[in-house]
Write a protein that holds these residues in place. Structure first.
Motif, PDB file in Angstrom:
ATOM      1  N   LYS A 165       0.849  -1.190   0.000  1.00  0.00           N
ATOM      2  CA  LYS A 165       0.000   0.000   0.000  1.00  0.00           C
ATOM      3  C   LYS A 165       0.884   1.240   0.000  1.00  0.00           C
ATOM      4  O   LYS A 165       2.072   1.135   0.315  1.00  0.00           O
ATOM      5  CB  LYS A 165      -0.872   0.039   1.267  1.00  0.00           C
ATOM      6  N   PRO A 166       0.325   2.417  -0.266  1.00  0.00           N
ATOM      7  CA  PRO A 166      -1.037   2.681  -0.730  1.00  0.00           C
ATOM      8  C   PRO A 166      -1.082   2.819  -2.248  1.00  0.00           C
ATOM      9  O   PRO A 166      -0.052   3.030  -2.898  1.00  0.00           O
ATOM     10  CB  PRO A 166      -1.362   4.027  -0.071  1.00  0.00           C
ATOM     11  N   SER A 201       1.392   4.756  -5.055  1.00  0.00           N
ATOM     12  CA  SER A 201       2.832   4.534  -4.965  1.00  0.00           C
ATOM     13  C   SER A 201       3.350   4.010  -6.301  1.00  0.00           C
ATOM     14  O   SER A 201       2.644   3.308  -7.033  1.00  0.00           O
ATOM     15  CB  SER A 201       3.146   3.515  -3.871  1.00  0.00           C
ATOM     16  N   ASP A 239      -2.162  -5.018  -2.595  1.00  0.00           N
ATOM     17  CA  ASP A 239      -3.474  -4.632  -2.102  1.00  0.00           C
ATOM     18  C   ASP A 239      -4.474  -4.957  -3.207  1.00  0.00           C
ATOM     19  O   ASP A 239      -4.149  -4.892  -4.397  1.00  0.00           O
ATOM     20  CB  ASP A 239      -3.491  -3.145  -1.778  1.00  0.00           C
ATOM     21  N   SER A 291      -6.758  -3.394  -4.417  1.00  0.00           N
ATOM     22  CA  SER A 291      -7.087  -2.258  -5.280  1.00  0.00           C
ATOM     23  C   SER A 291      -6.010  -1.989  -6.327  1.00  0.00           C
ATOM     24  O   SER A 291      -6.211  -1.166  -7.223  1.00  0.00           O
ATOM     25  CB  SER A 291      -7.290  -1.002  -4.428  1.00  0.00           C
ATOM     26  N   GLY A 343      -1.895  -1.690   6.923  1.00  0.00           N
ATOM     27  CA  GLY A 343      -1.505  -0.313   7.168  1.00  0.00           C
ATOM     28  C   GLY A 343      -0.856  -0.077   8.509  1.00  0.00           C
ATOM     29  O   GLY A 343       0.009   0.799   8.645  1.00  0.00           O
ATOM     30  N   HIS A 356       2.895   0.255   8.970  1.00  0.00           N
ATOM     31  CA  HIS A 356       3.549   1.461   8.469  1.00  0.00           C
ATOM     32  C   HIS A 356       3.503   2.605   9.481  1.00  0.00           C
ATOM     33  O   HIS A 356       4.089   3.668   9.228  1.00  0.00           O
ATOM     34  CB  HIS A 356       2.890   1.900   7.168  1.00  0.00           C
TER      35      HIS A 356
END
Length: 366
Positions: free
Chosen positions: A133-134, A137, A160, A162, A345, A348
């Protein structure tokens, strides 16, 4: 779990029904088979093809289906289980008894829980996963993150869900960079991390991209069966030339489970159906995270992933959705050791390497 029937050739389904159970039972057994006025059908079709009401009570009905009805692969099994009845209000699939393996004809997970442990050299501890993620990037940025995670001992580093083919990180560029950096990190650190790219790509490209991912060195695949289809995932799992572990993601599947009076129980869809479709690992939101699943619903998924079903390997429950390092003991208390801990997440927040290392240490000392 009590048996619903004694005939090993038939598929038995218990439907919870809100309303007139007898009327709905009659509708289900016809709609899920001939979708035609039953009294107009030939006698043999009425007796041998139309679904059979096995039992009913004030809460629902058990209906069984003959082997000729569910024959033809996973798509037809799902069609019989939850086809036209999905358009009825107040009906929910709460229990399924599969026919014997030789009648069902589905291979299920290629690796399953035991196979994943062998691939990753982790015979007893929980497995660890995280997501790159995210979105936004670059491929180089995601690859650098993957390298840190691999060196820290994270087993499964997935895209991810998405991440598709966006301009700032195109699919081929991202897969090539991430497989390269994970391989190099494993060599440096003596780890065995696997990178799993997402197959959130156009349907006509799914199989080409899956094989390309393998050629580039990917260690598995992330599949979104609510978007690409459960039978697409099944075909990927059955592809002997591909032979990669599959992790399923629940995107677009929430509408099937979140209404307690409608759809399929959490364990049926995210546990059993994922197994039938070949998922070695099944992602779902854990209780207490960003989504509204309860402890009981998560336990259903856990139990269906592990339940003994002839001819089907187990799948590993992969709870995620806002999990943190602090919650690891609680998650392990619910799922035990046969679990993939998915923390994204939260790793991070602070130093990524230190947090990922702490996660690996937490499961090795629990």
């Amino acid at each position: 779990m009590s048996e619903l029937g004694a005939d090993p050739t038939r598929l038995y389904v218990r439907y919870a029904v809100a309303g007139d159970v007898a009327a709905v039972a009659e509708a289900i057994r016809v709609e899920q088979t001939i979708e035609f006025p039953a009294d107009l059908a030939p006698e043999w079709i009425q007796q041998e093809v139309v679904g059979r009401v096995e039992s009913q009570d004030e809460d629902g009905v058990v209906i069984s289906f003959a082997p000729g009805v569910y024959a033809g692969g996973l798509g037809q099994v799902l069609n019989v289980l939850w086809g036209n009845v999905s358009l009825f209000e107040g009906v929910r699939v709460v229990q399924v008894q599969l026919p014997a393996a030789e009648h069902l004809g589905l291979r299920g997970p290629r690796f399953g829980g035991a196979g994943m442990r062998e691939l990753l050299g982790a015979p007893s501890r929980p497995l660890l996963a995280t997501a790159l993620k995210p979105m936004g990037s670059s491929s180089d940025e995601l690859a650098a993150t993957a390298a840190v995670l691999a060196e820290a001992g994270i087993d499964l580093i997935k895209d991810d869900h998405s991440l598709g083919d966006q301009p700032w990180s195109t699919w081929r560029e991202r897969v090539a960079r991430c497989t390269e950096t994970v391989r190099e990190a494993n060599e440096r650190a003596g780890t065995a991390a696997r990178y799993l790219p997402s197959l959130n790509v156009p349907a006509h490209e799914v199989f080409e991209r899956a094989h390309e991912a393998k050629e580039l060195g990917a260690g598995g695949l992330l599949v979104l069966p609510g978007i690409s289809g459960f039978d697409t995932m099944r075909a990927l799992a059955d592809d002997d030339d591909l032979g990669l572990p599959i992790m399923s993601h629940p995107s677009m599947l929430g509408s099937h489970v979140v209404n307690p009076a409608q759809g399929l129980d959490h364990g049926i869809l995210l546990g059993l159906v994922n197994r039938l479709a070949g998922a070695d690992m099944a992602v779902f939101p854990n209780a207490g995270g960003r989504f509204g699943f309860s402890v009981e619903q998560c336990a259903q998924i856990r139990d269906e992933c592990a339940a003994e079903r002839a001819g089907l390997a187990s799948a590993l429950p992969t709870p995620g959705g806002g999990m943190t390092l602090e919650r690891v003991p609680e998650i392990l208390d619910l799922f035990g050791q046969d679990v993939v801990l998915l923390i994204g997440g939260a790793l991070h927040r602070g130093d990524l390497r230190a947090n990922a290392t702490a996660l690996r240490e937490a499961v090795e000392t629990h």
